[in-house]
Design an enzyme around this catalytic site. Structure first.
Site, mmCIF file in Angstrom:
data_model
loop_
_atom_site.group_PDB
_atom_site.id
_atom_site.type_symbol
_atom_site.label_atom_id
_atom_site.label_comp_id
_atom_site.label_asym_id
_atom_site.label_seq_id
_atom_site.Cartn_x
_atom_site.Cartn_y
_atom_site.Cartn_z
ATOM 1 N N THR A 127 8.346 62.400 51.730
ATOM 2 C CA THR A 127 7.480 61.323 52.183
ATOM 3 C C THR A 127 6.157 61.346 51.422
ATOM 4 O OG1 THR A 127 8.439 61.503 54.395
ATOM 5 C CG2 THR A 127 6.338 60.325 54.212
ATOM 6 N N LYS A 168 1.736 61.100 42.941
ATOM 7 C CA LYS A 168 2.375 59.906 43.515
ATOM 8 C C LYS A 168 1.326 58.907 44.009
ATOM 9 C CE LYS A 168 5.368 57.033 45.127
ATOM 10 N NZ LYS A 168 6.181 57.288 46.308
#
Length: 271
Positions: free
Chosen positions: A92, A168
């Site tokens: 996640t 990310k």
């Protein structure tokens, strides 16, 4: 045995790739809908997050939000049920602080943690080519890499724990800014008398081409793509703004492009 928590849009193709590679898989399915989607998959279904960790060499967490990661990893007993020496993989996208908090609790149970947020979609996982930005200790990443390679390529070891999340977040900030820049480009094109759809299609054949542009073209307009990606980009941008605020980091030229993205998402008639 590999445990999976979060067998939804992204997690389900991971389950299939893992099972197809010969791994035994046990996967959390709390709702009736989730159970139905997994009934035909070659995986053992469990009803509690902690059960996904029992006897597992690695557990993959692929839930939607940072808050859900904390709930699953810190409040469910998952880490306590995992064998000493097992690895918890956080797919996640979220705050590096969360990865560090999970790792601190994991250390008390002898469980190693890596953060490995993904870049791509379910079709990339199904094809075994999702990009993984991995943060963690060298030996831990080396140990879990064969599992990650089941569905990830490239598997990029970026640095220590938390580095995967930081990369990310920057990646998604640039992606969001590119959509914002395309909003500016469409406005400029309109002032030059160009049709938006024809302009966007033409740009895909030139040096302005990008993944953001390809997504915009698939959705027919910048506004359409901005709204389609609002849910996942919005939560990630909230995280990167919070992290940047903690460090007094400067968005620089990215800031006006992100503002343009916000304008593209806003309903017509709002300021």
């Amino acid at each position: 045995m590999i445990g999976v928590v979060g067998a939804g849009r992204m997690g389900l193709p991971m389950v299939r790739r893992l099972a197809g590679a010969g791994h035994e898989v046990q996967v959390l399915a709390r709702s009736a809908e989730s159970r139905r989607s997994l009934e035909r998959e070659p995986a053992r279904i469990v009803s509690e997050a902690a059960q996904a960790g029992a006897g597992a060499a690695a557990v993959l967490v692929c839930v939607h939000t940072d808050e859900q990661v904390r709930e699953v990893c810190l409040d469910s007993g998952l880490l306590a049920t995992m064998p000493a020496g097992a690895t918890l993989v956080l797919h996640t996208t979220g705050s590096p602080d969360t990865a560090e908090a999970v790792a601190a609790q994991g250390e008390r149970h002898g469980v190693e943690v890596v953060d490995a947020p993904v870049s791509g979609g379910p079709h990339d996982i199904a094809a075994g080519r999702i990009t993984l930005f991995v943060g963690g200790a060298d030996d831990t990443v080396a140990r879990v890499r064969p599992v990650l390679r089941t569905y990830g390529d490239p598997v990029l070891h970026i640095g220590p724990l938390g580095a995967g999340q930081r990369v990310k977040l920057v990646n998604n900030t640039v992606f969001a800014a590119q959509i914002g820049l395309l909003a500016h480009a469409v406005r400029l094109g309109g002032e030059l008398g160009l049709d938006e759809s024809l302009l966007l299609d033409a740009l895909t054949h030139g040096s302005a081409s990008s993944r953001a542009l390809a997504g915009v073209v698939r959705h027919g307009s910048v506004t359409g793509f901005a709204r389609a990606t609002r849910e996942f980009l919005g939560k990630d941008l909230d995280v990167v703004r919070a992290v940047a605020g903690q460090l007094s980091a400067d968005f620089g030229a990215l800031a006006p492009a992100l503002d343009a993205l916000s304008d593209a998402v806003a309903p017509a008639g709002t300021g």
